[in-house]
Design a protein around this motif. Structure first.
Motif, PDB file in Angstrom:
ATOM      1  N   ASN A 205       0.763  -1.242   0.000  1.00 26.10           N
ATOM      2  CA  ASN A 205       0.000   0.000   0.000  1.00 26.10           C
ATOM      3  C   ASN A 205       0.797   1.298   0.000  1.00 26.10           C
ATOM      4  O   ASN A 205       0.212   2.377   0.095  1.00 26.10           O
TER       5      ASN A 205
ATOM      6  N   GLU B 176      -2.015   7.678  -9.288  1.00 32.38           N
ATOM      7  CA  GLU B 176      -2.716   6.505  -8.759  1.00 32.38           C
ATOM      8  C   GLU B 176      -3.214   6.771  -7.338  1.00 32.38           C
ATOM      9  O   GLU B 176      -4.333   6.356  -6.979  1.00 32.38           O
TER      10      GLU B 176
ATOM     11  N   ALA C 143      -7.132   6.362  -6.614  1.00 29.06           N
ATOM     12  CA  ALA C 143      -7.602   5.371  -5.638  1.00 29.06           C
ATOM     13  C   ALA C 143      -8.425   6.047  -4.547  1.00 29.06           C
ATOM     14  O   ALA C 143      -9.438   5.498  -4.089  1.00 29.06           O
TER      15      ALA C 143
ATOM     16  N   GLU D 138     -11.800   6.745  -6.003  1.00 29.51           N
ATOM     17  CA  GLU D 138     -12.562   5.503  -6.214  1.00 29.51           C
ATOM     18  C   GLU D 138     -12.720   4.689  -4.935  1.00 29.51           C
ATOM     19  O   GLU D 138     -13.229   3.561  -4.975  1.00 29.51           O
ATOM     20  N   ARG D 139     -12.273   5.243  -3.818  1.00 29.93           N
ATOM     21  CA  ARG D 139     -12.424   4.610  -2.500  1.00 29.93           C
ATOM     22  C   ARG D 139     -11.920   3.169  -2.496  1.00 29.93           C
ATOM     23  O   ARG D 139     -12.592   2.247  -2.027  1.00 29.93           O
ATOM     24  N   ARG D 140     -10.742   2.977  -3.045  1.00 30.35           N
ATOM     25  CA  ARG D 140     -10.129   1.641  -3.069  1.00 30.35           C
ATOM     26  C   ARG D 140      -8.662   1.774  -2.672  1.00 30.35           C
ATOM     27  O   ARG D 140      -8.122   2.887  -2.606  1.00 30.35           O
ATOM     28  N   LEU D 141      -8.044   0.637  -2.401  1.00 33.52           N
ATOM     29  CA  LEU D 141      -6.604   0.650  -2.106  1.00 33.52           C
ATOM     30  C   LEU D 141      -5.834   0.931  -3.391  1.00 33.52           C
ATOM     31  O   LEU D 141      -6.270   0.541  -4.477  1.00 33.52           O
TER      32      LEU D 141
ATOM     33  N   LYS E 269      -2.689   0.843  -6.217  1.00 36.40           N
ATOM     34  CA  LYS E 269      -1.710  -0.106  -6.759  1.00 36.40           C
ATOM     35  C   LYS E 269      -0.566   0.717  -7.348  1.00 36.40           C
ATOM     36  O   LYS E 269      -0.692   1.262  -8.443  1.00 36.40           O
TER      37      LYS E 269
ATOM     38  N   SER F 213      -9.982  14.168  -4.374  1.00 38.05           N
ATOM     39  CA  SER F 213     -10.716  13.313  -5.327  1.00 38.05           C
ATOM     40  C   SER F 213     -10.674  13.899  -6.737  1.00 38.05           C
ATOM     41  O   SER F 213     -10.887  13.190  -7.708  1.00 38.05           O
TER      42      SER F 213
END
Lengths: 301, 301, 301
Positions: free
Chosen positions: A219, A261, A265, A268-271, A273, C78
């Motif tokens: 992460n 990224e 991320a 998009e409320r994600r972890l 990469k 965001s």
């Protein structure tokens, strides 16, 4: 650089394993109480320099067998100090000496990845200095016995510990440790703030370090870590200098693949990469600090 | 230098005793609440300068009678601040002043032996600054009340406390103490890391300090301590500078009688007996740092 | 300067109240989770610069509604990082960028009054950096969740946090926080020493900060605070430099109305009443340090 095979470097006193992007270095001299001798110095300097340039590596953990008599019981000085000198240094006089502990400290300190010491046993001397202080993060076993015995051996604190320890935990406690050489537990108020986490058993230390390493390997951005380490290790003489340096680092990172990224991320409320690497994506501005070549024995201050 | 007789120095506000290689300085103004006045300043500066050069002395402890109203209740400013000025300074203008607290701090800080403050009573003002911060090690009574009241007196923090306290315990807690002037117990999270050990009774403080002093006097090298203090007090601007300095210190000490004895005792698995002294066995390289002469009032920055 | 009316400055994202000599700044973006956006940056820089010059102000508290979702949940990225750039900076290349977090940090850090952050909710990113670290004193709610997530967003630590955090609590814990981006409670050993006091409920945080502020506003000297902050924030390269600077500060303050009142109140065993102000009673010598103009983007190091 072609990806190195760590199993083919000819290391004798360490065992090195790359799993995903986590490199584990196991000190492998249990029969000699993990003393700092043999090929340990050369093995360690080489692996820290090699892994610094290996883009696959994101986190480095150093540890020992939890069954070993010690994490590292220091240098074996029963033959006197002369084993520390190199013949070519001798010719140049007293200013030509370069402490091997300090050379190891610098190799670890200058490594741009996240470095973790998983201290799962007793430690003394260089086991406390170069084998712990230049790392970013330290875990310890609460039953360990730790000491910096230099003044009790007629010698000065080595491995740049006089620089590192006061910065890590403040001069008050650094004095208590370096000027008395007392033996302490990691839970002692004199030293506990040196540790990210203190574990109840020897067996629990490496897994705790590994769990943090897995989180960080997955992460965090290799670039962002390298810039963050640079900013912390090389502060300016004033707050304004850090403001100017971190502004430039932020601008460069925001324009990098990892900065893009990171923001995506977040949206998009994600972890995230992260794929950027030090060899492809670092600015020529990095490193921005003056580097002092301590290998040349002609370097004087 | 002939060995000085500390009982014949004419001290009025301190009682100085040399036992073996431990020098104990007892603040002896209990009737005046151990205020910083009378001959206390001159007595202390003189004894710290004298003991620095006395090879017999390895550890110095400063303490008070545990029955005194305070360890040191600060300066008596009921007559205003003018008692602090010296007439010859007045002629030179505002830059000519040299704070006496700072001069005492420097005399203690520059002493090359291990210095211990055994703080067995309340302390305020200079009782917190020059009488504690420049020492290597501090012990305290848990019932003591401590304060740095400067901003509540309309004055700035003295005795180089603005340099020492942030380095000793970090800027966050130094701000809490110096900018509020609040009264705290030694066990408060704001100050506890300033202390090597905190004792439950006033009577227990000096014996605890003495026990550590006896261990250190017997088992540490006078040379190694002096070099270690120099390395900690005068770090370089970078880790590389400390590496170069500690390498040279290690080389010099390894070649000294104490370095040889340290390695021999290690091999023979016994405690060492160190005999080297600062007056006979120090390298001309020591001290390696630039010394600023603050006594000359013509010194400007 | 005519006394400003804080209710007429046109602030949109903060509510500013002057009670006696205590200025309270309430972050007023609860509907947006107190994110760092809108006019918050401009409002805060303006109020810290204005209050620095307003002699009526002695203590500044920044806080949020205890019912807000967060004290400050960081910047809203965001939309990517580009909202951070100013068009005129873009023309000048990467070295022309000036991080807005750092500009806010400097406005707070350079304010000469006592500054207190009353952190009564969760905080992340700039909510941890510029909204906490440049303050003199921090209070926190024990239930808060705190994080410095930079390396997890592909970006470097901003707002001069790489300068401030290591000085505030030491490099060991600063590394643990800045290089891992882990979420911690204020009571975690990794961060607790950043806080003057940790309170059990969100509602208790501002009153605790206010109680300290009232004590300080009533009983400390505006001049002495400003000199003390200068000495702590701008230490010399050696203890001798601080001795020379604090000697001059003491001499100047002893000759000021506040120094006289401090000594008189001490003699009369009463609380002092300080009336000296920065605009009337500061020496031309103050500030004595070199100020680096970071607003000019032509400034290079």
């Amino acid at each position: 650089m072609a990806a190195p095979d760590y199993s083919k470097q000819g290391y004798k006193d360490i065992i090195v394993t790359l799993e995903g992007s986590i490199l584990t270095i196991l000190i492998n001299r249990a029969k000699q109480r993990n003393t700092f001798a043999g090929t340990l110095f050369n093995d360690l300097v080489q692996v820290f320099e090699l892994s610094d340039k290996d883009d696959r590596v994101r986190v480095i953990i150093m540890t020992a067998e939890p069954t070993a008599p010690a994490y590292c019981s220091g240098a074996d000085i029963s033959g006197g100090w002369s084993s520390l000198w190199k013949p070519d240094e001798e010719k140049e006089g007293e200013h030509g000496h370069r402490d091997s502990g300090g050379q190891l400290s610098l190799a670890i300190y200058n490594n741009r990845k996240i470095t973790i010491a998983a201290v799962n046993g007793h430690a003394a001397g260089i086991g406390m200095t170069a084998m712990q202080l230049p790392f970013d993060i330290r875990f310890a076993w609460e039953g360990a016995k730790f000491s910096f015995p230099f003044v009790r051996r007629g010698i000065a604190p080595e491995a740049a510990s006089s620089y590192l320890l006061p910065r890590l935990i403040g001069v008050s406690r650094a004095n208590s440790l370096l000027l008395t050489g007392v033996t302490v537990s990691p839970t002692s108020p004199l030293i506990r703030d040196l540790y990210h986490e203190i574990l109840p058993s020897r067996e629990a230390v490496y897994p705790a370090a590994k769990a943090l390493a897995e989180d960080l390997a997955a992460n965090t951005s290799q670039l962002a870590v390298a810039y963050a380490k640079g900013l912390i290790q090389h502060p300016g003489d004033s707050i304004e200098e850090n403001h100017i340096h971190d502004s430039r680092a932020i601008k460069l990172l925001a324009g990098s693949p990892d900065g893009a990224e990171g923001a995506l991320a977040f949206r998009e409320r994600r972890l995230p990469k992260f794929h950027a690497t030090l060899s492809k994506d670092t600015s020529p501005w990095f490193p921005w600090w003056r580097r002092l070549d301590i290998r040349s024995r002609l370097t004087k201050l």
